[in-house]
Write a protein that holds these residues in place. Structure first.
Motif, mmCIF file in Angstrom:
data_model
loop_
_atom_site.group_PDB
_atom_site.id
_atom_site.type_symbol
_atom_site.label_atom_id
_atom_site.label_comp_id
_atom_site.label_asym_id
_atom_site.label_seq_id
_atom_site.Cartn_x
_atom_site.Cartn_y
_atom_site.Cartn_z
ATOM 1 N N MET A 69 0.686 -1.296 0.429
ATOM 2 C CA MET A 69 -0.096 0.139 -0.221
ATOM 3 C C MET A 69 0.888 1.178 0.168
ATOM 4 N N PHE A 70 2.374 1.999 0.132
ATOM 5 C CA PHE A 70 3.192 2.578 0.029
ATOM 6 C C PHE A 70 3.020 2.993 -1.456
ATOM 7 N N GLY A 71 2.930 2.180 -2.185
ATOM 8 C CA GLY A 71 2.544 3.274 -4.056
ATOM 9 C C GLY A 71 1.637 3.423 -3.327
ATOM 10 N N SER A 72 0.405 3.794 -2.494
ATOM 11 C CA SER A 72 -0.126 5.503 -3.174
ATOM 12 C C SER A 72 -0.424 6.370 -2.888
ATOM 13 N N ILE A 73 1.064 6.546 -2.007
ATOM 14 C CA ILE A 73 1.497 7.435 -1.630
ATOM 15 C C ILE A 73 2.482 8.440 -2.826
ATOM 16 N N ALA A 74 3.058 7.295 -3.398
ATOM 17 C CA ALA A 74 3.729 8.082 -4.774
ATOM 18 C C ALA A 74 2.932 7.628 -5.728
ATOM 19 N N LEU A 75 2.160 7.431 -5.642
ATOM 20 C CA LEU A 75 1.120 7.685 -6.812
ATOM 21 C C LEU A 75 0.508 9.443 -6.421
ATOM 22 N N LYS A 76 -0.279 9.543 -5.649
ATOM 23 C CA LYS A 76 -0.627 10.144 -5.758
ATOM 24 C C LYS A 76 -0.006 11.892 -5.250
ATOM 25 N N LEU A 77 2.044 11.638 -4.908
ATOM 26 C CA LEU A 77 2.449 12.840 -5.026
ATOM 27 C C LEU A 77 2.860 12.953 -6.830
ATOM 28 N N TYR A 78 2.433 11.353 -7.808
ATOM 29 C CA TYR A 78 2.672 11.898 -9.299
ATOM 30 C C TYR A 78 1.768 12.610 -9.745
ATOM 31 N N GLN A 79 0.456 12.943 -9.149
ATOM 32 C CA GLN A 79 -1.254 13.458 -9.475
ATOM 33 C C GLN A 79 -0.702 14.445 -9.396
ATOM 34 N N VAL A 80 -0.386 15.360 -8.204
ATOM 35 C CA VAL A 80 0.256 16.328 -7.880
ATOM 36 C C VAL A 80 1.852 16.857 -8.612
ATOM 37 N N THR A 81 2.243 16.065 -9.181
ATOM 38 C CA THR A 81 3.872 17.094 -9.692
ATOM 39 C C THR A 81 4.157 16.191 -10.883
ATOM 40 N N LYS A 82 2.937 14.702 -11.461
ATOM 41 C CA LYS A 82 3.890 14.808 -12.682
ATOM 42 C C LYS A 82 5.181 14.384 -13.093
ATOM 43 N N ASP A 83 5.913 13.853 -11.558
ATOM 44 C CA ASP A 83 7.291 13.520 -11.995
ATOM 45 C C ASP A 83 6.657 12.364 -12.203
ATOM 46 N N GLU A 84 7.489 11.695 -13.457
ATOM 47 C CA GLU A 84 7.583 10.310 -13.258
ATOM 48 C C GLU A 84 8.032 9.568 -12.876
ATOM 49 N N ARG A 85 8.655 10.219 -11.861
ATOM 50 C CA ARG A 85 9.855 8.997 -10.531
ATOM 51 C C ARG A 85 8.443 8.195 -9.698
ATOM 52 N N TYR A 86 8.161 9.181 -9.178
ATOM 53 C CA TYR A 86 6.237 8.547 -8.876
ATOM 54 C C TYR A 86 5.021 7.683 -8.878
ATOM 55 N N LYS A 87 5.440 7.662 -10.705
ATOM 56 C CA LYS A 87 4.321 6.746 -10.991
ATOM 57 C C LYS A 87 5.104 5.514 -11.375
ATOM 58 N N LYS A 88 6.609 5.740 -11.682
ATOM 59 C CA LYS A 88 7.026 4.358 -11.933
ATOM 60 C C LYS A 88 7.648 3.618 -10.998
ATOM 61 N N MET A 89 7.524 3.796 -9.647
ATOM 62 C CA MET A 89 7.462 3.581 -8.024
ATOM 63 C C MET A 89 5.940 2.820 -7.773
ATOM 64 N N GLY A 90 5.161 3.853 -8.013
ATOM 65 C CA GLY A 90 3.803 3.285 -7.468
ATOM 66 C C GLY A 90 3.272 2.094 -8.628
ATOM 67 N N LEU A 91 3.345 2.263 -9.230
ATOM 68 C CA LEU A 91 2.974 1.006 -10.020
ATOM 69 C C LEU A 91 3.739 0.335 -9.848
ATOM 70 N N ALA A 92 4.496 -0.169 -9.435
ATOM 71 C CA ALA A 92 5.265 -1.291 -9.139
ATOM 72 C C ALA A 92 4.172 -2.170 -7.879
ATOM 73 N N TYR A 93 4.100 -0.801 -7.342
ATOM 74 C CA TYR A 93 4.023 -1.409 -5.459
ATOM 75 C C TYR A 93 2.355 -2.638 -5.833
ATOM 76 N N ALA A 94 1.713 -1.615 -6.930
ATOM 77 C CA ALA A 94 0.157 -1.645 -7.641
ATOM 78 C C ALA A 94 0.075 -3.367 -8.272
ATOM 79 N N ASP A 95 1.390 -3.812 -9.195
ATOM 80 C CA ASP A 95 1.111 -4.583 -10.303
ATOM 81 C C ASP A 95 2.038 -6.195 -9.243
ATOM 82 N N THR A 96 2.804 -5.211 -8.985
ATOM 83 C CA THR A 96 2.782 -6.667 -7.829
ATOM 84 C C THR A 96 1.895 -6.997 -6.454
#
Length: 367
Positions: free
Chosen positions: A109-136
């Motif tokens: 569930m840690f990935g949720s904060i990375a994905l929320k930060l991506y929605q605010v910043t559009k920094d692709e690093r957050y998206k990559k990290m967050g989706l890895a947690y969601a997919d695994t």
């Protein structure tokens, strides 16, 4: 005369409805959600990481981080948004060892904060990290146990364990992945899991035992379900096949919670035990569920808005001078012993309590 009567009746009805709606928007200064949220969010920024056994970021920290970010976005507090980003930034570098492994429902569930930060910043690093947690959460590892593989074979997460906590831990990261990608597989996963948990765990009265072999209605345990359902319903397409079942589970639970609310607005450590102590984390979660339901029109405003307001007003009185929420039940494993729940330690500043207060503050600020 009849027309005048009907006109007066309509005006009274409108005024009554307006008053109920206002009950969730008009607060005294000390209880105003923007003030309370600011106190708790900035307090979180200044705090140290909460870790599992000194190793990985704890899910309670992620929950609080999510709440602080939601509050910051609602209030357009750019300074706070930047501080929350700065708190995360070392996790890409020197604090990377603190990232939870992707092998447990509480870790993923840690990935949720990375994905929320991506929605605010559009920094692709957050998206990559967050989706890895969601997919695994759905990608079965080679060393998975037979029961984990069996869940996956049925289309569920291999991390399924039928603990009520999971219906926040699983849904929060899958929902955020859906919001970021628009890929329906994520929301479908969350909905399928939720239906399973409702069918397996919800009691006829709408509440949830801490575990099938522990017949006690522990407040914070039930709170994860109370938050997970409306958060999922907010994003679930109106024509989704699982929506009616989830809405039914939500409404049944809300009715029961309303019946068990204490006269001062709180809920007790064990929901249906009148002589137990008022517990703040569960109360915050139930209040959040009421707020969202009223705002979305799922719950009758005349009945639930005053209940949510009363809870919020009393909740605020449990925040101490250090901006710590008090009377938070410490982490609690299941035990078939009622006295065990009564005697659980109560913490001040425990992030299990700080988080739902922030969720409520952000929700009360509206869209």
């Amino acid at each position: 005369m009849r027309k005048l009567f009907l006109s007066l009746l309509a005006m009274i009805s409108f005024q009554f409805l307006f008053a109920q709606q206002n009950s969730l928007t008009q607060f005294p200064q000390g209880s105003a959600p923007n003030n309370v949220g600011k106190r708790l969010a900035y307090h979180f920024v200044d705090g140290r990481h909460e870790l599992y056994a000194g190793r990985y970021i704890h899910y309670a920290e992620v929950c609080t981080w999510n709440g602080a970010l939601d509050y910051a976005v609602k209030t357009r507090d750019q300074k706070l948004i930047k501080l929350l980003q700065d708190k995360f930034e070392p996790l890409f570098t020197r604090e990377k060892p603190l990232l939870p492994p992707m092998n447990h429902v509480d870790y993923n569930m840690f990935g949720s904060i990375a994905l929320k930060l991506y929605q605010v910043t559009k920094d692709e690093r957050y998206k990559k990290m967050g989706l890895a947690y969601a997919d695994t959460q759905w990608e079965v590892p080679e060393d998975a146990k037979p029961d984990e593989k069996a869940w996956a074979d049925k289309g569920y997460s291999w991390q399924t364990r039928l603990w009520i906590d999971d219906m926040y831990m699983i849904t929060v990261v899958q929902i955020q992945a859906y919001k970021v990608t628009g890929d329906h597989k994520y929301i479908d996963r969350a909905a399928k899991e939720m239906v399973l948990y409702l069918d397996e765990l919800q009691r006829p009265n709408g509440l949830f035992y801490h575990a099938p072999d522990v017949p006690y209605y522990w407040a914070r345990g039930a709170g994860w379900m109370a938050v997970g359902m409306p958060d999922l319903l907010l994003e679930l397409p109106k024509d989704h096949k699982d929506r009616p079942r989830i809405m039914q589970g939500y409404l049944t639970m809300m009715k029961s919670l309303k019946e068990h609310q204490r006269p001062n607005g709180m809920w007790n450590q064990l929901i249906d035990e009148a002589d137990f102590w008022p517990e703040t984390s569960g109360t915050g979660m139930f209040t959040y569920a009421f707020i969202i339901g009223v705002q979305q029109g799922w719950l009758d405003a005349a009945e639930y808005a005053p209940a949510a307001r009363k809870a919020w007003m009393t909740m605020v009185s449990y925040i101490d001078e250090r901006n710590n929420v008090t009377e938070v039940c410490t982490g609690t494993g299941k035990k078939n012993d009622k006295q065990y729940y009564h005697d659980r330690p109560r913490n001040a500043g425990d992030l299990h309590g700080q988080a739902p207060y922030l969720w409520c503050a952000a929700a009360l600020l509206g869209k």
